[in-house]
Design a protein around this motif. Sequence first.
Motif, PDB file in Angstrom:
ATOM      1  N   LEU A  45     -26.918 -32.132  -2.139  1.00 32.74           N
ATOM      2  CA  LEU A  45     -28.213 -32.262  -1.463  1.00 32.74           C
ATOM      3  C   LEU A  45     -28.803 -33.657  -1.657  1.00 32.74           C
ATOM      4  O   LEU A  45     -29.470 -34.182  -0.774  1.00 32.74           O
ATOM      5  N   GLY A  46     -28.547 -34.254  -2.812  1.00 36.21           N
ATOM      6  CA  GLY A  46     -29.067 -35.592  -3.079  1.00 36.21           C
ATOM      7  C   GLY A  46     -28.306 -36.694  -2.373  1.00 36.21           C
ATOM      8  O   GLY A  46     -28.788 -37.810  -2.235  1.00 36.21           O
ATOM      9  N   LEU A  47     -27.106 -36.394  -1.948  1.00 33.04           N
ATOM     10  CA  LEU A  47     -26.268 -37.379  -1.273  1.00 33.04           C
ATOM     11  C   LEU A  47     -26.055 -36.911   0.162  1.00 33.04           C
ATOM     12  O   LEU A  47     -24.948 -36.577   0.574  1.00 33.04           O
ATOM     13  N   ASP A  48     -27.117 -36.905   0.903  1.00 32.13           N
ATOM     14  CA  ASP A  48     -27.118 -36.419   2.273  1.00 32.13           C
ATOM     15  C   ASP A  48     -26.263 -37.328   3.164  1.00 32.13           C
ATOM     16  O   ASP A  48     -26.509 -38.529   3.271  1.00 32.13           O
ATOM     17  N   ALA A  49     -25.254 -36.748   3.781  1.00 31.49           N
ATOM     18  CA  ALA A  49     -24.325 -37.517   4.617  1.00 31.49           C
ATOM     19  C   ALA A  49     -25.039 -38.175   5.800  1.00 31.49           C
ATOM     20  O   ALA A  49     -24.691 -39.297   6.191  1.00 31.49           O
TER      21      ALA A  49
ATOM     22  N   ALA B 277     -19.480 -41.799   8.636  1.00 36.35           N
ATOM     23  CA  ALA B 277     -19.719 -40.367   8.440  1.00 36.35           C
ATOM     24  C   ALA B 277     -18.560 -39.696   7.698  1.00 36.35           C
ATOM     25  O   ALA B 277     -18.787 -38.834   6.843  1.00 36.35           O
ATOM     26  N   GLY B 278     -17.347 -40.084   7.984  1.00 36.42           N
ATOM     27  CA  GLY B 278     -16.189 -39.506   7.291  1.00 36.42           C
ATOM     28  C   GLY B 278     -16.174 -39.863   5.818  1.00 36.42           C
ATOM     29  O   GLY B 278     -15.899 -39.022   4.966  1.00 36.42           O
ATOM     30  N   LEU B 279     -16.492 -41.125   5.514  1.00 42.67           N
ATOM     31  CA  LEU B 279     -16.554 -41.547   4.117  1.00 42.67           C
ATOM     32  C   LEU B 279     -17.714 -40.874   3.388  1.00 42.67           C
ATOM     33  O   LEU B 279     -17.594 -40.493   2.223  1.00 42.67           O
TER      34      LEU B 279
ATOM     35  N   ALA C  95     -18.934 -37.950   4.030  1.00 43.18           N
ATOM     36  CA  ALA C  95     -18.549 -36.557   3.777  1.00 43.18           C
ATOM     37  C   ALA C  95     -17.619 -36.469   2.567  1.00 43.18           C
ATOM     38  O   ALA C  95     -17.754 -35.561   1.738  1.00 43.18           O
ATOM     39  N   GLN C  96     -16.689 -37.409   2.447  1.00 46.24           N
ATOM     40  CA  GLN C  96     -15.797 -37.424   1.287  1.00 46.24           C
ATOM     41  C   GLN C  96     -16.582 -37.697   0.004  1.00 46.24           C
ATOM     42  O   GLN C  96     -16.320 -37.077  -1.032  1.00 46.24           O
ATOM     43  N   ALA C  97     -17.514 -38.618   0.083  1.00 49.43           N
ATOM     44  CA  ALA C  97     -18.310 -38.984  -1.098  1.00 49.43           C
ATOM     45  C   ALA C  97     -19.172 -37.834  -1.571  1.00 49.43           C
ATOM     46  O   ALA C  97     -19.463 -37.723  -2.768  1.00 49.43           O
ATOM     47  N   SER C  98     -19.568 -36.971  -0.672  1.00 50.25           N
ATOM     48  CA  SER C  98     -20.420 -35.846  -1.069  1.00 50.25           C
ATOM     49  C   SER C  98     -19.645 -34.775  -1.831  1.00 50.25           C
ATOM     50  O   SER C  98     -20.244 -33.877  -2.419  1.00 50.25           O
ATOM     51  N   GLN C  99     -18.321 -34.884  -1.867  1.00 46.01           N
ATOM     52  CA  GLN C  99     -17.505 -33.906  -2.588  1.00 46.01           C
ATOM     53  C   GLN C  99     -17.502 -34.130  -4.089  1.00 46.01           C
ATOM     54  O   GLN C  99     -17.402 -33.182  -4.856  1.00 46.01           O
ATOM     55  N   SER C 100     -17.581 -35.400  -4.522  1.00 46.47           N
ATOM     56  CA  SER C 100     -17.614 -35.676  -5.955  1.00 46.47           C
ATOM     57  C   SER C 100     -18.128 -37.082  -6.203  1.00 46.47           C
ATOM     58  O   SER C 100     -17.991 -37.971  -5.361  1.00 46.47           O
TER      59      SER C 100
ATOM     60  N   ALA D 231     -25.118 -42.338  -4.795  1.00 48.30           N
ATOM     61  CA  ALA D 231     -24.278 -41.367  -5.497  1.00 48.30           C
ATOM     62  C   ALA D 231     -24.673 -41.286  -6.968  1.00 48.30           C
ATOM     63  O   ALA D 231     -24.749 -40.196  -7.540  1.00 48.30           O
ATOM     64  N   THR D 232     -24.932 -42.431  -7.585  1.00 47.05           N
ATOM     65  CA  THR D 232     -25.347 -42.445  -8.988  1.00 47.05           C
ATOM     66  C   THR D 232     -26.674 -41.728  -9.170  1.00 47.05           C
ATOM     67  O   THR D 232     -26.833 -40.915 -10.084  1.00 47.05           O
ATOM     68  N   ALA D 233     -27.619 -42.003  -8.293  1.00 47.68           N
ATOM     69  CA  ALA D 233     -28.926 -41.341  -8.377  1.00 47.68           C
ATOM     70  C   ALA D 233     -28.786 -39.833  -8.176  1.00 47.68           C
ATOM     71  O   ALA D 233     -29.412 -39.033  -8.890  1.00 47.68           O
ATOM     72  N   SER D 234     -27.944 -39.437  -7.241  1.00 48.64           N
ATOM     73  CA  SER D 234     -27.742 -38.013  -6.981  1.00 48.64           C
ATOM     74  C   SER D 234     -27.049 -37.325  -8.154  1.00 48.64           C
ATOM     75  O   SER D 234     -27.426 -36.221  -8.556  1.00 48.64           O
ATOM     76  N   PHE D 235     -26.037 -37.986  -8.724  1.00 48.97           N
ATOM     77  CA  PHE D 235     -25.331 -37.415  -9.872  1.00 48.97           C
ATOM     78  C   PHE D 235     -26.282 -37.269 -11.056  1.00 48.97           C
ATOM     79  O   PHE D 235     -26.316 -36.217 -11.707  1.00 48.97           O
ATOM     80  N   ASN D 236     -27.041 -38.308 -11.348  1.00 48.06           N
ATOM     81  CA  ASN D 236     -28.003 -38.238 -12.453  1.00 48.06           C
ATOM     82  C   ASN D 236     -29.022 -37.124 -12.232  1.00 48.06           C
ATOM     83  O   ASN D 236     -29.350 -36.383 -13.155  1.00 48.06           O
TER      84      ASN D 236
END
Length: 172
Positions: free
Chosen positions: A89-93, A103-105, A107-112, A132-137
């Motif tokens: 949710l924090g890494l909205d595609a 968009a493809g990248l 979507a991949q980034a939102s997996q992990s 991604a860092t902000a979302s992971f944290n």
Amino acid sequence: MAGGIAVAGLALLLLFLLRGALGYPLVAVVMALVGLGMGSLAVGSAALMGATPPEKASSGAAFEEIAYDLGNVLGVAVLGSIASITYRLGLDADSLAEAGVDAGLAAQASQSYAAAVSIAREHGLDELASRATASFNGSVVLTSAVGGLITVIVAVLVHRLVPRGLDLQSDE
């Protein structure tokens, strides 16, 4: 026993309260306190086995192991799901696509998080790495808060349910 469990729960809540200072030293201290607090579960194990008659020791040990494993599995499933959902949710595609990330990248980034960092490095996408860092944290902090609340509630239940004056050294 309840005190140790409370230490673990309060340590997880500390991670939530100090979320702005999230870094390795804080996480290391919190995890050390969680491990230290959860060490009190050995007292619970001793209490269970001490209350089990010798002729039923194998059944008592099996019950203890099932309860421990079930708690681990449910904890990983519930908290892992919360972390995963929060990260995604924090890494909205869509917002990443607006920031220039394919968009493809996205979507991949939102997996992990690892995938997001790898993609960001390969394609020079600093915005992706930052988000991604902000979302992971954020996912770590929220998951710690939920785990901390559950653990503190368990500590209160243990405090209320374990008999006062429990002596693990007596032979009675």
